[in-house]
Design an enzyme around this catalytic site. Structure first.
Site, short mmCIF file in Angstrom:
data_model
loop_
_atom_site.label_atom_id
_atom_site.label_comp_id
_atom_site.label_asym_id
_atom_site.label_seq_id
_atom_site.Cartn_x
_atom_site.Cartn_y
_atom_site.Cartn_z
N ASP A 12 40.26 -6.32 -67.44
CA ASP A 12 39.99 -4.94 -67.79
C ASP A 12 40.49 -4.82 -69.01
O ASP A 12 41.66 -4.22 -69.34
CB ASP A 12 40.68 -3.97 -66.69
CG ASP A 12 40.09 -4.22 -65.40
OD1 ASP A 12 38.92 -4.57 -65.05
OD2 ASP A 12 40.94 -4.05 -64.46
N LYS A 63 30.05 -3.05 -57.98
CA LYS A 63 30.19 -2.31 -57.02
C LYS A 63 28.63 -1.42 -56.76
O LYS A 63 28.49 -0.13 -57.09
CB LYS A 63 31.12 -1.23 -57.20
CG LYS A 63 32.52 -1.81 -57.05
CD LYS A 63 33.79 -0.62 -57.30
CE LYS A 63 34.93 -1.26 -57.03
NZ LYS A 63 35.47 -1.90 -58.36
N HIS A 65 25.19 0.37 -55.63
CA HIS A 65 25.44 1.50 -54.76
C HIS A 65 24.05 2.27 -54.85
O HIS A 65 23.89 2.99 -55.61
CB HIS A 65 26.53 2.59 -54.96
CG HIS A 65 26.50 3.27 -53.55
ND1 HIS A 65 27.25 4.69 -53.65
CD2 HIS A 65 25.81 3.17 -52.30
CE1 HIS A 65 27.27 5.16 -52.39
NE2 HIS A 65 26.58 4.59 -51.77
N ASP A 66 23.09 1.88 -54.15
CA ASP A 66 21.62 2.45 -54.20
C ASP A 66 20.83 2.15 -53.09
O ASP A 66 21.34 1.66 -52.11
CB ASP A 66 21.15 1.90 -55.50
CG ASP A 66 19.98 2.90 -56.27
OD1 ASP A 66 19.37 3.56 -55.69
OD2 ASP A 66 19.98 2.97 -57.63
N THR A 70 16.31 -1.25 -54.10
CA THR A 70 16.70 -1.34 -55.76
C THR A 70 18.17 -2.40 -55.77
O THR A 70 18.11 -3.11 -56.72
CB THR A 70 17.34 0.12 -56.13
OG1 THR A 70 16.24 0.79 -55.97
CG2 THR A 70 17.89 0.03 -57.67
N ARG A 178 50.96 -6.32 -56.78
CA ARG A 178 52.12 -6.04 -57.81
C ARG A 178 53.13 -6.84 -57.47
O ARG A 178 53.88 -6.59 -56.45
CB ARG A 178 52.52 -4.48 -57.75
CG ARG A 178 51.38 -3.62 -58.28
CD ARG A 178 51.30 -3.73 -59.66
NE ARG A 178 50.24 -2.83 -60.35
CZ ARG A 178 48.75 -3.15 -60.50
NH1 ARG A 178 48.36 -4.32 -59.91
NH2 ARG A 178 48.12 -2.43 -61.05
N GLN A 187 47.56 2.34 -58.80
CA GLN A 187 47.23 1.80 -57.35
C GLN A 187 48.05 2.67 -56.01
O GLN A 187 49.14 2.99 -56.55
CB GLN A 187 47.57 0.23 -57.33
CG GLN A 187 46.78 -0.58 -58.09
CD GLN A 187 45.40 -0.56 -57.45
OE1 GLN A 187 44.84 0.03 -56.65
NE2 GLN A 187 44.25 -1.71 -58.26
N GLY A 207 45.00 -7.53 -62.23
CA GLY A 207 44.70 -7.17 -63.78
C GLY A 207 45.99 -6.75 -64.55
O GLY A 207 46.45 -7.94 -65.08
O1 C5P Z 1 45.14 -3.77 -62.93
P1 C5P Z 1 44.96 -3.85 -61.39
O2 C5P Z 1 45.80 -5.12 -61.03
O3 C5P Z 1 45.49 -2.67 -60.67
O4 C5P Z 1 43.55 -4.13 -61.24
C1 C5P Z 1 42.76 -4.19 -60.05
C2 C5P Z 1 41.40 -4.49 -60.39
O5 C5P Z 1 40.87 -4.49 -59.11
C3 C5P Z 1 40.92 -3.49 -61.03
O6 C5P Z 1 39.77 -4.12 -61.93
C4 C5P Z 1 40.11 -2.51 -59.95
O7 C5P Z 1 38.67 -1.90 -60.46
C5 C5P Z 1 39.62 -3.62 -59.01
N1 C5P Z 1 39.49 -3.00 -57.72
C6 C5P Z 1 40.41 -2.15 -57.12
N2 C5P Z 1 40.29 -1.85 -55.72
C7 C5P Z 1 39.24 -2.10 -54.96
C8 C5P Z 1 38.13 -2.93 -55.83
C9 C5P Z 1 38.32 -3.26 -56.76
O8 C5P Z 1 41.39 -2.01 -57.47
N3 C5P Z 1 39.19 -1.81 -53.93
#
Ligand code: C5P
Length: 236
Positions: A12, A63, A65-66, A70, A178, A187, A207
């Site tokens: 990200d 992700k 969604h359609d 499609t 975390r 989160q 991330g």
């Molecule tokens: O920075 P962080 O560790 O919070 O990043 C988590 C990643 O996981 C982000 O790219 C977020 O879009 C993705 N994600 C999420 N929850 C979900 C699906 C994907 O946090 N259910």
């Protein structure tokens, strides 16, 4: 599943040059990368091809969604791009379309996004759902299993319940990870790497605690070590 591949690093990051730089700095400590909305429109797909060519695994967090037809066509195109994981919304028609589009591609796995880890019961209620987080996650996991999808994305807080209900038939991928003491950011349903593995998560998505760290390689190593040492980790 390879123990080293269980850590998926979310790229990200604002542009692909910075992303390439982070991948280089992480080096062998990173073998699986997630590309999502931030990079997708600005060269992220070329980066996905490059990472595959370097022997890295690639998680395309699109992700989808359609309507089913499609989604099916979109997933067929994703198979031509090449990737290891692809996310779609956990609705029966979307999932059926995705599984049909994947066909017999030997590489791509379809993951259903159950309930985002940035949502909690209160947020679900505001969005119009009276179901609790865990019940909704399990219901959507059931849609995934019925459609023949490969796995689900959920918080590690629901991993044990998913494992108990579906065993190894669904791969469990958990963001919202975390390390103890790290910033939670947006989160809500967060879990430490060791607790996520112990709860039954197969793959962890991380991330900001890695790509935002002063030393991303050290941060990735520390989390990979925690994964390897956790009760429930694979043993070679
Ligand atoms: O920075 P962080 O560790 O919070 O990043 C988590 C990643 O996981 C982000 O790219 C977020 O879009 C993705 N994600 C999420 N929850 C979900 C699906 C994907 O946090 N259910």
């Amino acid at each position: 599943m390879n123990e080293n591949d269980r850590l998926i690093i979310a790229l990200d990051i604002p542009d692909t040059d910075q992303a390439r730089n982070i991948v280089e700095r992480i080096g062998a400590a990173g073998s699986f990368y997630k590309i999502g909305y931030q990079l997708m429109p600005i060269g992220g797909l070329d980066l996905a091809r490059e990472l595959s060519a370097q022997g890295k695994k690639v998680f395309l967090d699109f992700k989808f969604h359609d309507i089913g037809a499609t989604v099916e066509r979109g997933v067929k195109s994703v198979c031509r791009l090449g990737g290891d994981f692809l996310t779609v919304h956990a609705e029966p028609d979307v999932l059926k379309g995705a599984v049909a589009g994947r066909g017999d591609d030997p590489r791509l796995k379809i993951l259903a996004v159950t309930v985002l880890t940035s949502l909690d019961a209160e947020a679900l209620k505001k969005a119009g759902s009276d179901m609790g987080v865990r019940d909704l996650v399990l219901k959507r996991a059931e849609f995934a299993a019925e459609a023949g999808a490969d796995g689900v994305v959920a918080s590690a807080q629901e991993a044990a319940a998913i494992k108990a209900r579906f065993g190894d038939s669904l791969t469990i991928v958990t963001p919202g990870i975390r390390p103890a003491g790290a910033a939670v950011n947006d989160q809500k349903r967060v879990v430490t790497p060791a607790d996520a593995i112990s709860a039954g998560a197969d793959y962890l998505v991380v991330g900001r605690p890695i790509v935002g760290a002063e030393n991303p390689q050290a941060a990735a190593h520390a989390i990979a070590d925690e994964i390897a040492a956790a009760p429930g980790a694979l043993r070679s």
